[in-house]
Design a protein around this motif. Structure first.
Motif, PDB file in Angstrom:
ATOM      1  N   SER A 135       0.846  -1.191   0.000  1.00  0.00           N
ATOM      2  CA  SER A 135       0.000   0.000   0.000  1.00  0.00           C
ATOM      3  C   SER A 135       0.881   1.240   0.000  1.00  0.00           C
ATOM      4  CB  SER A 135      -0.908   0.011   1.235  1.00  0.00           C
ATOM      5  OG  SER A 135      -0.113   0.064   2.424  1.00  0.00           O
ATOM      6  N   GLY A 187       0.974   5.429   1.713  1.00  0.00           N
ATOM      7  CA  GLY A 187       0.389   6.351   2.686  1.00  0.00           C
ATOM      8  C   GLY A 187       1.507   7.092   3.378  1.00  0.00           C
ATOM      9  N   THR A 188       1.297   7.429   4.639  1.00  0.00           N
ATOM     10  CA  THR A 188       2.310   8.128   5.421  1.00  0.00           C
ATOM     11  C   THR A 188       2.471   7.453   6.776  1.00  0.00           C
ATOM     12  OG1 THR A 188       1.767  10.242   4.365  1.00  0.00           O
ATOM     13  CG2 THR A 188       3.009  10.323   6.433  1.00  0.00           C
ATOM     14  N   GLU A 241      -2.389   3.924   8.599  1.00  0.00           N
ATOM     15  CA  GLU A 241      -3.617   3.790   7.833  1.00  0.00           C
ATOM     16  C   GLU A 241      -3.296   4.065   6.372  1.00  0.00           C
ATOM     17  OE1 GLU A 241      -6.394   2.713   8.809  1.00  0.00           O
ATOM     18  OE2 GLU A 241      -6.149   2.754  10.989  1.00  0.00           O
ATOM     19  N   LYS A 246      -3.442   4.960   2.501  1.00  0.00           N
ATOM     20  CA  LYS A 246      -4.347   5.736   1.654  1.00  0.00           C
ATOM     21  C   LYS A 246      -4.992   4.837   0.619  1.00  0.00           C
ATOM     22  CE  LYS A 246      -2.069  10.240   2.091  1.00  0.00           C
ATOM     23  NZ  LYS A 246      -1.413  11.362   1.364  1.00  0.00           N
ATOM     24  N   GLU A 247      -4.236   3.842   0.161  1.00  0.00           N
ATOM     25  CA  GLU A 247      -4.787   2.896  -0.815  1.00  0.00           C
ATOM     26  C   GLU A 247      -3.969   1.621  -0.800  1.00  0.00           C
ATOM     27  OE1 GLU A 247      -5.801   2.516  -5.603  1.00  0.00           O
ATOM     28  OE2 GLU A 247      -4.944   4.371  -4.783  1.00  0.00           O
TER      29      GLU A 247
END
Length: 271
Positions: free
Chosen positions: A122, A124-125, A133, A135-136
């Protein structure tokens, strides 16, 4: 901020790439994460961690990417990609190429060493002391299908077709089961001589021998892969009256006391 050593050269003050200040200085760079949900970092050998990190790096395929972190919990392995290369990195992760499949196979091989199966890539940060969590989720690593083989003594009813002479002490034939399924079988040359008259006829035979089954992790289906015939019996054609007499002679459940056992069975089914 960097420190200076005694020779006047800058030194790296911290390797903590999850520090929020570092992310701000990087101008919103993105983290690409390989997360293994059923694995724990302390379970993995160092060589496995290296292979997983290398595979992730090559799948993302960005030369300017930098190492981010390897952290405990659900094993999390991450690299950081500059924001302006986000689109290229996402495309590299999602597209299907021979090179990508090779790296996915590396990941699957490492997961298989430990019995892990659920992993995903995935972006994200990542933040220190915060739950990641995504983002995608860009790609879910397919679970490797495992196979298991077992053997057991078993009787099979069917007919014979196709003969192939074996190079060893056994010959190879095919049994057509009553449901139409074909099963490869083998037997001794002596037994084959006894079976010769029954090839490609409508004569039903009952075989006794050892069955080899294949099972797959993603399916409950049993596949009969091989059958070794030890002996066989001819199944004689029976009229309905003969079958009823044979059925009554078994004596199970007091059927033998009835003049019409089938009628009694149907009567019970209607009650």
């Amino acid at each position: 901020m960097s420190k200076v050593d005694k020779k006047g050269k800058p030194t790296q003050q911290s390797l903590d790439l999850l520090d929020p200040a570092v992310h701000q200085e990087q101008g919103g760079d993105l983290d690409f994460v390989l997360k293994i949900h059923d694995g724990h970092l302390h379970d993995l050998e160092i060589s496995s961690v290296v292979n997983l990190l290398s595979a992730l790096d090559q799948i993302v395929g960005i030369k300017q990417a930098s190492f981010n972190t390897i952290k405990e919990g659900s094993t999390t392995i991450a690299i950081t990609v500059p924001e302006d290369l986000k689109s290229v990195a996402i495309l590299n992760v999602t597209k299907d190429t021979t090179a990508k499949r090779k790296q996915i196979s590396r990941i699957q091989k490492e997961l298989g060493k430990y019995g892990f199966s659920h992993a995903e890539i995935s972006y994200g940060t990542l933040r220190e002391d915060e739950v990641y969590e995504p983002k995608e989720i860009l790609y879910v690593v397919p679970e490797v299908e495992t196979e298991d083989v077992f053997t057991q003594e078993e009787s099979l009813d069917g007919r014979l077709t196709r003969l192939q002479k074996g190079k060893d002490k056994s010959d190879h034939i095919t049994i057509i089961l009553n449901n139409g399924e074909e099963v490869p079988a083998q037997c001794s040359k002596k037994l084959l001589e006894e079976l010769h008259p029954f090839f490609n006829t409508d004569q039903s035979l009952r075989f006794e021998g050892k069955a080899t089954y294949l099972t797959k992790s993603n399916s409950y289906q049993l596949i009969l892969k091989k059958y070794v015939i030890h002996k066989f019996h001819v199944i004689e054609d029976m009229t309905l009256d003969e079958w009823i007499d044979d059925f009554r002679s078994k004596g199970a459940s007091n059927w033998s006391k009835h003049d019409d056992p089938i009628g009694e069975w149907l009567k019970e089914r209607q009650d």
